[in-house]
Design a protein around this motif. Structure first.
Motif, short mmCIF file in Angstrom:
data_model
loop_
_atom_site.label_atom_id
_atom_site.label_comp_id
_atom_site.label_asym_id
_atom_site.label_seq_id
_atom_site.Cartn_x
_atom_site.Cartn_y
_atom_site.Cartn_z
N PRO A 98 0.84 -1.19 0.00
CA PRO A 98 0.00 0.00 0.00
C PRO A 98 0.88 1.25 0.00
N GLY A 99 0.51 2.22 -0.80
CA GLY A 99 1.29 3.45 -0.86
C GLY A 99 2.40 3.42 -1.89
N MET A 100 2.78 2.20 -2.32
CA MET A 100 3.80 2.09 -3.37
C MET A 100 3.16 2.46 -4.71
N VAL B 35 13.40 2.63 -5.44
CA VAL B 35 12.60 2.86 -4.23
C VAL B 35 13.24 2.12 -3.07
N ALA B 36 13.02 2.64 -1.87
CA ALA B 36 13.45 1.97 -0.64
C ALA B 36 12.57 2.49 0.48
N GLY C 205 -1.58 0.07 -12.42
CA GLY C 205 -2.93 0.32 -11.92
C GLY C 205 -3.42 1.69 -12.35
N ARG C 206 -2.51 2.65 -12.31
CA ARG C 206 -2.85 4.01 -12.72
C ARG C 206 -3.25 4.05 -14.20
N LEU D 234 14.19 -1.78 -7.80
CA LEU D 234 13.89 -1.01 -9.01
C LEU D 234 12.50 -1.38 -9.49
N THR D 235 11.64 -0.38 -9.65
CA THR D 235 10.25 -0.65 -10.02
C THR D 235 9.91 0.02 -11.34
N ARG D 236 8.69 -0.27 -11.80
CA ARG D 236 8.22 0.22 -13.09
C ARG D 236 8.35 1.73 -13.19
N ASN D 237 8.86 2.21 -14.31
CA ASN D 237 9.00 3.65 -14.52
C ASN D 237 7.66 4.35 -14.32
N VAL D 238 7.69 5.52 -13.71
CA VAL D 238 6.50 6.36 -13.68
C VAL D 238 6.12 6.67 -15.13
#
Lengths: 85, 234
Positions: free
Chosen positions: A13-15, B150-151, A20-21, B104-108
């Protein structure tokens, strides 16, 4: 005994969840309204051979912790454990 | 060839292993090919985990590669203080393996970004940036879909507080700002180091930026730092 498990992996949550967006942003363009907070995750199914349900679940939890999810960014939950032949 | 031996690991789905090997050779090192099923690093002094899509990026980028047989040797090498550089997918693998913090997560914006950008060096206290002054701006390319670092807040505060952010995305003049951040990365972070400064992960590609015939050369100083450091027994 063989059991079929389902594991759901979701971003914490919050990530921020760009997938989804993107889905949420697509909804009004297709004429749907009243839908919010879309989150996209993963659904994993696997069959486990173990002596007891507890042993099977412990194994699935270990796999979910170490491989199926990244605890830095994701949570998981185990949905079901049905016996299979 | 007699320069320091730098291993480059090829996983199934690695793309940039050839460029990394070539960069090592161009910069005066001795490239060593290592296969993901190998159990040792071929006697190498340093190791690079290259970019690409190891194991198809299935499940999560780097999630499967961290269990490759060779990764035990990489972890031992890192533990001994040996230099380890993870580039792009290699950075993702180092995070998944727990050799670097965060993820490392999906690019905005979901877009795969592939373009030349600039990064600002934030510290000279790593084996890969010892010849680069803090504040120096390097032109390098990025190409990734999952590069947003992210962290959790405690980890982030520790990384920042200990000066372990190695690179931030910036303008050509070195200014920070959302328009210069290609993926929405936290605090514009492009690369980080472990606490000893011998393990570095970064999303941009220094190995694509060493040959003036084909583009910017912002990657050269990192290889110079590494090749200078290795004979000194780092």
């Amino acid at each position: 005994m063989r059991r079929r498990f389902e594991v759901v992996v979701m971003l914490k949550p919050g990530m921020a969840d760009p997938q989804g967006r993107a889905v949420e942003d697509a909804l009004p363009t297709m004429g749907w309204s009243g839908l919010t907070n879309v989150r996209v995750g993963k659904h994993v199914e696997l069959t486990v051979e173990a002596d007891s349900e507890d042993a099977a679940r412990a194994l699935v939890e270990q796999v979910a912790d170490r491989l199926l999810s990244n605890p830095v960014i994701e949570d998981y939950r185990i949905l079901s454990a049905e016996e299979v032949r | 060839m007699s320069g320091p031996r730098v291993a480059v690991i090829t996983f199934p789905g690695s793309l940039d292993d050839r460029d990394a090997l070539r960069a090592v050779r161009l910069m005066g090192g001795t490239p060593v090919l290592v296969w993901h099923r190998d159990r040792d690093l071929g006697g190498a002094d340093a190791v690079i985990l290259p970019g690409g899509f190891s194991y198809g990026d299935h499940l999560r980028a780097g999630a499967i590669a961290r269990f490759a047989p060779v990764m035990a040797a990489v972890a031992e090498h890192a533990e001994r203080g040996g230099p380890v550089l993870g580039i792009c997918n290699g950075f993702q693998i180092l995070c998944e393996a727990g050799l670097l913090p965060g993820a490392l997560t999906r690019n905005v914006g979901l877009a795969f970004v592939c373009r030349r950008i600039h990064v600002r060096c934030e510290t000279s206290a790593t084996v890969f940036t010892s010849t680069i002054a803090a504040g120096e701006v390097l032109p390098v390319p990025v190409k990734h879909g999952e590069g947003r670092f992210v962290a959790d807040p405690e980890t982030l505060a520790r990384i920042e507080g200990e000066g372990r952010v190695v690179f931030r995305y910036c303008s050509p003049a070195g200014h920070l700002g959302g328009e210069w951040n290609p993926n929405g990365s936290t605090n514009h972070i492009a690369g980080i180091a472990n606490d000893r400064g011998n393990v570095v992960g970064m999303m941009p590609h220094p190995e694509h930026a060493v040959d003036p015939d084909v583009g910017p050369t912002g990657g050269q100083p990192m290889f110079e730092s590494l090749l200078q450091a290795v004979p000194a027994g780092v």
